[in-house]
Write a protein that holds these residues in place. Structure first.
Motif, mmCIF file in Angstrom:
data_model
loop_
_atom_site.group_PDB
_atom_site.id
_atom_site.type_symbol
_atom_site.label_atom_id
_atom_site.label_comp_id
_atom_site.label_asym_id
_atom_site.label_seq_id
_atom_site.Cartn_x
_atom_site.Cartn_y
_atom_site.Cartn_z
ATOM 1 N N GLU A 115 142.240 -28.996 -37.684
ATOM 2 C CA GLU A 115 142.626 -29.548 -36.386
ATOM 3 C C GLU A 115 141.418 -30.106 -35.638
ATOM 4 O O GLU A 115 141.499 -31.134 -34.967
ATOM 5 N N ALA A 117 143.184 -25.228 -29.563
ATOM 6 C CA ALA A 117 143.556 -25.183 -30.983
ATOM 7 C C ALA A 117 143.849 -23.746 -31.416
ATOM 8 O O ALA A 117 144.806 -23.489 -32.157
ATOM 9 N N LEU A 124 147.868 -37.895 -40.337
ATOM 10 C CA LEU A 124 147.200 -37.305 -41.491
ATOM 11 C C LEU A 124 148.019 -37.493 -42.765
ATOM 12 O O LEU A 124 149.240 -37.389 -42.754
ATOM 13 N N LYS A 169 141.169 -37.642 -42.598
ATOM 14 C CA LYS A 169 142.153 -38.670 -42.928
ATOM 15 C C LYS A 169 143.174 -38.143 -43.933
ATOM 16 O O LYS A 169 144.367 -38.423 -43.831
ATOM 17 N N GLU A 181 138.584 -27.487 -26.138
ATOM 18 C CA GLU A 181 139.197 -27.997 -27.370
ATOM 19 C C GLU A 181 139.468 -26.862 -28.352
ATOM 20 O O GLU A 181 140.546 -26.768 -28.951
ATOM 21 N N SER A 228 149.892 -35.909 -34.716
ATOM 22 C CA SER A 228 148.932 -36.419 -33.731
ATOM 23 C C SER A 228 147.864 -37.321 -34.337
ATOM 24 O O SER A 228 147.252 -38.123 -33.628
ATOM 25 N N THR A 229 147.622 -37.211 -35.646
ATOM 26 C CA THR A 229 146.533 -37.975 -36.257
ATOM 27 C C THR A 229 146.980 -38.874 -37.409
ATOM 28 O O THR A 229 146.163 -39.585 -37.987
ATOM 29 N N SER A 240 148.255 -42.515 -45.246
ATOM 30 C CA SER A 240 148.344 -41.863 -43.944
ATOM 31 C C SER A 240 149.803 -41.587 -43.588
ATOM 32 O O SER A 240 150.676 -42.429 -43.817
ATOM 33 N N ARG A 246 131.219 -35.840 -36.512
ATOM 34 C CA ARG A 246 131.221 -36.804 -35.407
ATOM 35 C C ARG A 246 129.889 -37.517 -35.220
ATOM 36 O O ARG A 246 129.811 -38.540 -34.539
ATOM 37 N N ILE A 250 149.192 -31.413 -36.480
ATOM 38 C CA ILE A 250 148.030 -32.262 -36.777
ATOM 39 C C ILE A 250 148.484 -33.580 -37.390
ATOM 40 O O ILE A 250 147.975 -34.656 -37.043
ATOM 41 N N LYS A 251 149.437 -33.501 -38.288
ATOM 42 C CA LYS A 251 149.940 -34.715 -38.935
ATOM 43 C C LYS A 251 150.552 -35.678 -37.919
ATOM 44 O O LYS A 251 150.306 -36.888 -37.965
ATOM 45 N N LYS A 258 139.741 -33.279 -37.824
ATOM 46 C CA LYS A 258 140.582 -34.476 -37.844
ATOM 47 C C LYS A 258 140.311 -35.368 -39.067
ATOM 48 O O LYS A 258 139.906 -36.526 -38.927
#
Length: 250
Positions: free
Chosen positions: A162, A129, A199, A167, A125, A196-197, A32, A113, A193-194, A165
């Motif tokens: 985005e 994006a 990634l 891994k 959302e 915020s998550t 990660s 989800r 994205i990286k 989400k």
């Protein structure tokens, strides 16, 4: 913290005369928050690595292992790999006539989800994006990749990433066919994205131009079906200056 671990991966493709070996023992670990650039000449096996991890039926795994957080990826179906957190941005995204972008995205997110997102939240959302990727909202009513320009296809791939989400994201020549503005927007999307998550990214490319926007933590040179040299961003600078000739010869 998620970890994609590839150990001694060997892959062949079936041809008329039998099996042709493509990957000859690949070892690679992506965690990660890390960005790994995979660079090498045409035909070296970079895309084979990407599609083998994703589960493309064309490729036959003949040895080695791939795990995500200790779980055997190679035993999973393609959709199970996606649900586990793997994402592949394809070099040539396929067209899906009759399926709108909005329906495609909502169906994919629902599968990941485990439940459909609430409409009011979902609309906001998606709009946020799309705005970040400089995509017109009318884009959502078009059929997936049908009549899309190269830049539109790649922006759509990052839009999926985005919203889903994952891994670990595998980006197969995401810079292919992009003009300067599209390259900037797509790269900024990956970076956003990286951040915020957290990634993990495997970025497959021939050229260093995308690495000016997406800074790699590690660079791996691919040749003849395996990783033949590893280093930091300075290795990419060396490749830009000298090319791949020494690796092809070796």
């Amino acid at each position: 913290m998620s970890v994609l671990e590839i150990k001694n991966l060997q892959v062949s493709v079936v041809i008329e005369s039998g099996n042709k070996e493509i990957l000859r023992g690949v070892d690679l670990t992506i965690k990660s928050g890390e960005t790994h650039a995979i660079m090498g000449p045409n035909g070296s096996g970079k895309s084979t690595l990407a599609y083998s991890i994703a589960g493309h039926p064309k490729y036959l795994i003949t040895g080695g292992s791939v795990t995500l957080d200790g779980v055997d990826v190679l035993e999973m179906s393609v959709d199970e790999r996606a649900k586990a957190g793997l994402f592949l941005a394809m070099q040539y995204p396929v067209e899906i006539p009759g399926v709108s972008v909005s329906n495609f995205l909502r169906t994919a997110v629902t599968a990941i989800r485990g439940e459909a997102p609430k409409v009011r939240t979902w609309v906001g959302e998606v709009k946020a994006a799309m705005s970040s990727l400089e995509i017109d909202t009318a884009f959502s009513e078009r059929n997936v990749n049908e009549g899309f320009s190269g830049g539109e296809k790649k922006r759509h791939e990052i839009l999926q990433m985005e919203l889903l989400k994952p891994k670990i994201a595998i980006l197969d020549e995401t810079d292919s066919g992009l003009d300067i503005d599209a390259l900037r927007v797509v790269s900024e999307g990956v970076n956003r994205i990286k951040e915020s998550t957290d990634l993990g990214v495997m970025l497959i490319t021939h050229y260093t131009r995308i690495l000016k926007y997406i800074k790699p933590d590690f660079v791996h040179v691919f040749a003849n079906g395996k990783i033949v040299e590893e280093g930091g961003s300075e290795l990419a600078d060396k490749l830009e200056e000298k090319g791949y000739a020494e690796y092809i010869t070796a």
